[in-house]
Design an enzyme around this catalytic site. Structure first.
Site, PDB file in Angstrom:
ATOM      1  N   HIS A  62       0.857  -1.179   0.000  1.00 64.05           N
ATOM      2  CA  HIS A  62       0.000   0.000   0.000  1.00 64.05           C
ATOM      3  C   HIS A  62       0.897   1.234   0.000  1.00 64.05           C
ATOM      4  O   HIS A  62       2.071   1.166   0.397  1.00 64.05           O
ATOM      5  CB  HIS A  62      -0.897   0.018   1.229  1.00 64.05           C
ATOM      6  CG  HIS A  62      -1.993  -0.996   1.192  1.00 64.05           C
ATOM      7  ND1 HIS A  62      -3.038  -0.985   2.087  1.00 64.05           N
ATOM      8  CD2 HIS A  62      -2.218  -2.054   0.367  1.00 64.05           C
ATOM      9  CE1 HIS A  62      -3.863  -1.981   1.817  1.00 64.05           C
ATOM     10  NE2 HIS A  62      -3.386  -2.652   0.781  1.00 64.05           N
ATOM     11  N   GLU A  64       1.171   3.751   1.935  1.00 58.88           N
ATOM     12  CA  GLU A  64       1.785   4.071   3.224  1.00 58.88           C
ATOM     13  C   GLU A  64       2.985   3.178   3.515  1.00 58.88           C
ATOM     14  O   GLU A  64       4.016   3.639   4.009  1.00 58.88           O
ATOM     15  CB  GLU A  64       0.769   3.907   4.363  1.00 58.88           C
ATOM     16  CG  GLU A  64      -0.468   4.763   4.240  1.00 58.88           C
ATOM     17  CD  GLU A  64      -1.640   4.012   3.608  1.00 58.88           C
ATOM     18  OE1 GLU A  64      -1.457   3.402   2.530  1.00 58.88           O
ATOM     19  OE2 GLU A  64      -2.740   4.042   4.181  1.00 58.88           O
ATOM     20  N   CYS A  92      -5.774   1.699   6.286  1.00 56.02           N
ATOM     21  CA  CYS A  92      -6.420   0.435   6.662  1.00 56.02           C
ATOM     22  C   CYS A  92      -5.745  -0.080   7.937  1.00 56.02           C
ATOM     23  O   CYS A  92      -4.778   0.510   8.434  1.00 56.02           O
ATOM     24  CB  CYS A  92      -6.280  -0.582   5.527  1.00 56.02           C
ATOM     25  SG  CYS A  92      -4.582  -1.176   5.278  1.00 56.02           S
ATOM     26  N   CYS A  95      -1.892  -0.835   7.542  1.00 54.45           N
ATOM     27  CA  CYS A  95      -1.067   0.370   7.490  1.00 54.45           C
ATOM     28  C   CYS A  95      -1.061   1.102   8.830  1.00 54.45           C
ATOM     29  O   CYS A  95      -0.027   1.608   9.264  1.00 54.45           O
ATOM     30  CB  CYS A  95      -1.551   1.275   6.367  1.00 54.45           C
ATOM     31  SG  CYS A  95      -1.304   0.542   4.725  1.00 54.45           S
TER      32      CYS A  95
END
Length: 164
Positions: A62, A64, A92, A95
């Site tokens: 992701h 991040e 999420c 993360c």
């Protein structure tokens, strides 16, 4: 969660940078348009990234995570103490917990995620008192840009799937 009115000019500038990365995710990699930036305590860029999970066949890539990996490499440390992470979509659970483990000081995000958001929408993992570190959260910064960008991406994807 801290009031979005407490943001600074710098917060808005870094979020615009994250939004530019989100555009690259979609344009260059046909990924969900999410971008992230990590800046140190002196407001210097130390890591950036965008969603790479499809391109890299990596469910953890992701925006991040990509940005935090690069920040850790740049700083020579797995701890990102004093750093702020800017991301165009509410983090999420994966993360959010990576931010807790990295000891990120603040996260500033754009669009809220009512399905999987873990910074206040569905879960509030970043402020959970059971963790040994809590992350300051500011949500909704430039959401009027990041939200429609995500909505348009998913509408286009559904349109592609419906027509073949």
């Amino acid at each position: 969660m801290t009031d979005p009115d407490s943001t600074t000019t710098s917060d808005h500038a870094w979020m615009r940078h994250a939004l530019a990365l989100a555009e690259r995710a979609q344009r260059e990699d046909d990924e969900i348009p999410v971008g992230a930036v990590v800046v140190d305590v002196d407001d210097n860029l130390v890591g950036e990234g965008w969603n790479r999970n499809i391109a890299e066949c990596d469910p953890s890539a992701h925006a991040e995570i990509v940005a935090m990996r690069r920040a850790g490499q740049a700083l020579g440390n797995h701890r990102l103490v004093g750093c702020t992470l800017y991301v165009t979509l509410e983090p999420c659970a994966m993360c959010a917990m990576a931010m807790v483990h990295a000891r990120v000081a603040r996260v500033v995000f754009g669009a809220f995620d009512p399905k999987t958001g873990a910074a206040g929408s569905v879960f509030d993992l970043l402020a959970d008192p059971r963790h040994n570190h809590r992350v300051e959260v500011i949500g909704g910064v430039l959401a009027e840009v990041s939200g429609p960008m995500l909505t348009a991406y998913f509408r286009a994807r559904r349109g592609k799937g419906a027509s073949g």
